[in-house]
Design a protein around this motif. Structure first.
Motif, PDB file in Angstrom:
ATOM      1  N   TRP A 140      -5.213  -1.585  -0.543  1.00 12.34           N
ATOM      2  CA  TRP A 140      -5.762  -0.537   0.129  1.00 12.34           C
ATOM      3  C   TRP A 140      -5.875  -0.804   1.567  1.00 12.34           C
ATOM      4  N   ARG A 173      -6.270   4.862 -10.795  1.00 11.53           N
ATOM      5  CA  ARG A 173      -5.878   3.625  -9.666  1.00 11.53           C
ATOM      6  C   ARG A 173      -4.616   2.839 -10.090  1.00 11.53           C
ATOM      7  N   PRO A 201      -8.945   5.606  -5.261  1.00 12.71           N
ATOM      8  CA  PRO A 201      -7.426   5.710  -4.746  1.00 12.71           C
ATOM      9  C   PRO A 201      -6.977   6.669  -3.818  1.00 12.71           C
ATOM     10  N   SER A 246       0.781  -1.415   0.083  1.00 12.72           N
ATOM     11  CA  SER A 246      -0.053  -0.025   0.136  1.00 12.72           C
ATOM     12  C   SER A 246       0.989   1.148  -0.002  1.00 12.72           C
ATOM     13  N   ASN A 251      -7.826   2.603   2.132  1.00 13.23           N
ATOM     14  CA  ASN A 251      -9.532   1.790   1.826  1.00 13.23           C
ATOM     15  C   ASN A 251     -10.467   2.886   2.269  1.00 13.23           C
ATOM     16  N   LEU A 297      -1.778   4.113   0.318  1.00 11.87           N
ATOM     17  CA  LEU A 297      -3.219   3.937  -0.304  1.00 11.87           C
ATOM     18  C   LEU A 297      -4.100   3.458   0.832  1.00 11.87           C
TER      19      LEU A 297
END
Length: 754
Positions: free
Chosen positions: A334, A325, A259, A233, A251, A249
């Motif tokens: 993520w 992304r 993203p 990530s 979630n 990155l």
């Protein structure tokens, strides 16, 4: 950054540059590894119709005159050179079958890398841009209409080496639909690790290497085995092709793979420059404690600023949404997060020390909150998590903005700064807390809540997720270009993924859905030059997005001038390509220009045909910044079909300042490099004079006068007794009699501090 004022030297002694570089690690994560110098740029015409840009190398004696790095700044590896280079005012064109090919050569002897910021970027279907290192055979691109973005810019990844060839290929009938302007040419003076391993490349300054400390732990080492997902990530980011930070990155509660990318606010990313962000993925060694063999080949370009909260006001975070992304082939993750105000019982940081391959650091002790006694100089130290000392690994310049995870593998903050380093293992690091950033400054643009919890679930923790395998999507447009009111058919082709699919078309670039079926028929009631965007989501759900250029013209609109456009710089004495669009009935054109806002017009030609004309630009005695252009079209009977003129002013430039553009904050009494481009002058240049104003151009004082025209000079910023927010600088070219033959001034005022 978290460094006490007494830890900084008051001045830099002569010959102490190596000492300065060695001490950077102790000054914190956000110290400049070297000065963010403004570039020294010159411009040379090699032969008729062929132009090359040359960047002379920086010299050690120039750098030794500069102040030590300031706190609160990211790691800098390149200097920006502000230019205005387009296919219409530079380079050369040639015909290749049904294509027109434009090329421009860039040479920067001694540079360790080059990168390119295109302030205007829009290619029509069938067009492509390549950036190539002719010495090493390294290639960036091709960039096509699929790289067109809503923000209208393109910033390339870093190209190792000192040479670059730009090549633009455009279908012959689409030349007038190109928007391309190179506005930032970035000269690398601090080697990135990928460049260090090339035996023939040497740093511009002795000791200026990107080798991280030997206490760092590579993410491919066994110690990192349980953190494989979180490692994927983390990315290395560059801003404006010159500054380096780390980021993560994240979630969100909708788990739609938006993203979102978290980094530090002091990395200097703002709404106006977020499009310049390039993120590099999986930049890591192949072997634990092995050679520096990481690859920078996996990257995403561009982003949108979503939220930020400065260290002076809050937790020093910036949240970006990347323009695209990361590709599935990058295997991105993520990361999950935890916004509870709990003190982690141990923590892990994953980062890019010195901008090098990815490393991981471990603290096995319970974290604490910072306090006023830590002397951080931030607005509220008690919203920062404190790592007292790392048990394994460390952080360094370039680690700024990296994520901090608790032992439940949830991100809880991002790195602000500190004093930890391999040479000072007892040093502490400080991370802006996610729980404080969640509500931030109380608005969507200063907090994380709306972005990471778009569903309004109020959940306190979030699991991470991997990238799914998206469907493969293409679409086709017919006709393209299209006429106003004409039916345009959009046809999609979807393979793989798990059906059924959900379709969402944005056909006019407004971000709204215009069609939700696999194929669409659409008629434009207005002219359009932009991108079509198709989102396809399968039943997993796993999304895929593809874009492509679309042009709609009004055949009855009349004559329309394309270039020169408002803000263009047309070099004096050059051959500039005037472009226009016109209905088929217009077969002959009259071209006129004015250098005084349209008061007096000069005939260029009244026999132009087609849609382009090569203009031999005059050489004025000074910059003509209020120039306008006019075109009149006639049919075969000599009847007027239509006319147009440039909407705003363009410049016929004799000289162009490429540094100190305005908006900067400088320290009085310190040296600063000034550079400029000289185009053709009405008489030879014998000397150059540099003037400075601290009172909004009411009065001027001379800073320097030099013989010849060196293209660059280091000046000393005059002392002031208080903050001066309306300072200006002027460069004047003089002939043998001391008469001006060209001058340019900073575009906006800058600030000088006492």
């Amino acid at each position: 950054m978290g460094v006490r004022p007494e830890e900084f030297p008051k001045r830099l002694a002569p010959g102490s540059w190596e000492v300065l570089l060695r001490d950077l690690g102790a000054w914190g994560k956000t110290a400049l590894a070297v000065l963010a110098l403004s570039g020294l740029l010159c411009f040379a015409v090699e032969s008729m119709g062929k132009e090359s840009v040359f960047l002379p190398p920086l010299k050690p004696e120039q750098l030794e005159r500069y102040r030590p790095p300031s706190p609160g700044e990211p790691l800098v590896f390149a200097v920006p050179n502000y230019v205005s280079l387009t296919p219409w005012n530079s380079g050369s064109w040639q015909d290749l079958g049904n294509l027109r090919v434009w090329s421009l050569r860039i040479r920067a002897p001694g540079a360790l890398s080059l990168s390119f910021g295109f302030g205007k970027f829009r290619l029509p279907p069938g067009g492509s841009l390549l950036v190539r290192n002719p010495e090493q055979g390294i290639l960036l691109g091709p960039f096509t209409d699929k790289d067109n973005s809503y923000h209208g810019q393109l910033w390339t990844p870093v190209l190792p080496g000192s040479s670059a060839d730009l090549e633009l290929r455009i279908p012959r009938d689409a030349t007038n639909h190109v928007e391309l302007e190179l506005t930032s040419l970035n000269q690398g003076f601090r080697p990135l690790p990928q460049e260090v391993k090339t035996p023939s490349r040497e740093p511009l300054l002795l000791g200026m290497t990107a080798v991280p400390g030997d206490c760092n732990v590579d993410v491919v080492c066994p110690e990192a085995g349980f953190w494989e997902q979180e490692i994927r990530s983390v990315g290395l980011l560059t801003v404006r092709g010159r500054a380096i930070c780390s980021g993560t990155l994240l979630n969100n509660t909708s788990q739609d793979l938006s993203p979102y990318f978290l980094t530090a606010n002091h990395c200097g990313i703002a709404p106006e420059n977020a499009q310049s962000v390039v993120v590099y993925w999986n930049y890591q060694k192949s072997r634990c404690r092995g050679v520096q063999d990481g690859s920078l080949s996996q990257s995403t370009q561009g982003s949108f600023f979503r939220a930020g909260w400065s260290a002076q006001e809050g937790s020093d975070f910036t949240l970006l949404e990347l323009a695209t992304r990361p590709q599935p082939a990058f295997f991105p993750h993520w990361a999950g997060w935890d916004r509870r105000s709990l003190l982690p019982r141990g923590a892990v940081a994953i980062h890019h020390p010195q901008g090098a391959e990815k490393s991981i650091s471990f603290d096995e002790d319970q974290l604490s909150l910072a306090s006023a006694s830590d002397g951080l100089g931030v607005g509220d130290p008690e919203i920062y998590l404190k790592v007292g000392a790392w048990d394994l690994g460390t952080t360094e310049p370039g680690s700024s903005g990296c994520g901090l995870w608790n032992m439940e593998h949830k991100l809880v903050g991002q790195l602000w700064g500190g004093t930890a380093s391999c040479g000072f293992p007892q040093g502490s690091d400080y991370f802006g807390s996610l729980w404080a950033s969640w509500e931030g400054g109380g608005t969507p643009s200063t907090r994380l809540r709306e972005h990471l919890d778009p569903l309004g679930t109020n959940q306190e923790t979030m699991e991470g997720r991997d990238w799914c395998v998206p469907p493969q999507v293409e679409f086709f447009v017919s006709p393209n270009p299209a006429a106003l009111g004409e039916e345009v058919v959009f046809t999609s082709q979807v393979t793989s993924g798990v059906p059924p699919y959900r379709y969402s078309w944005d056909l006019n670039g407004d971000g709204l859905q215009d069609c939700d079926s696999p194929d669409c028929v659409f008629s434009y009631s207005y002219p359009f030059e932009g991108n079509v965007r198709l989102l396809v989501e399968d039943s997993q759900p796993c999304p895929a997005v593809v874009t492509g250029g679309m042009t709609v013209v009004d055949p009855e609109q009349g004559v329309r001038l394309v270039s020169p456009a408002e803000g263009d710089i047309v070099p004096s004495g050059s051959r500039f390509l005037v472009r226009w669009l016109a209905p088929r009935s217009a077969v002959r054109f009259k071209l006129l220009y004015s250098t005084d806002k349209g008061r007096r017009w000069r005939l260029l030609t009244d026999q132009a045909t087609g849609s382009q004309y090569e203009w031999e630009v005059p050489i004025p005695a000074q910059n003509r910044t209020r120039s306008v252009f006019k075109i009149i079209g006639y049919d075969s009977q000599g009847n007027k079909v239509g006319s147009d003129r440039s909407e705003g002013f363009f410049s016929i430039g004799v000289i162009q300042l490429t540094t100190l553009k305005g908006g900067e904050t400088l320290q009085s009494g310190e040296p600063y490099p000034i550079s400029w481009i000289t185009y053709q002058t009405i008489r030879p240049v014998q000397s150059v004079k540099i003037l400075f104003s601290s009172n909004n151009k009411l009065t001027w004082q001379r800073l320097e006068k030099v013989t010849g025209n060196p293209g660059s000079i280091v000046v000393s910023i005059p002392p002031v007794n208080k903050k001066k927010p309306n300072c200006w600088l002027k460069v004047i070219l003089l002939d043998s009699k001391g008469m001006p033959v060209g001058a340019d001034t900073t575009e906006e005022p800058f600030t000088v501090l006492p």
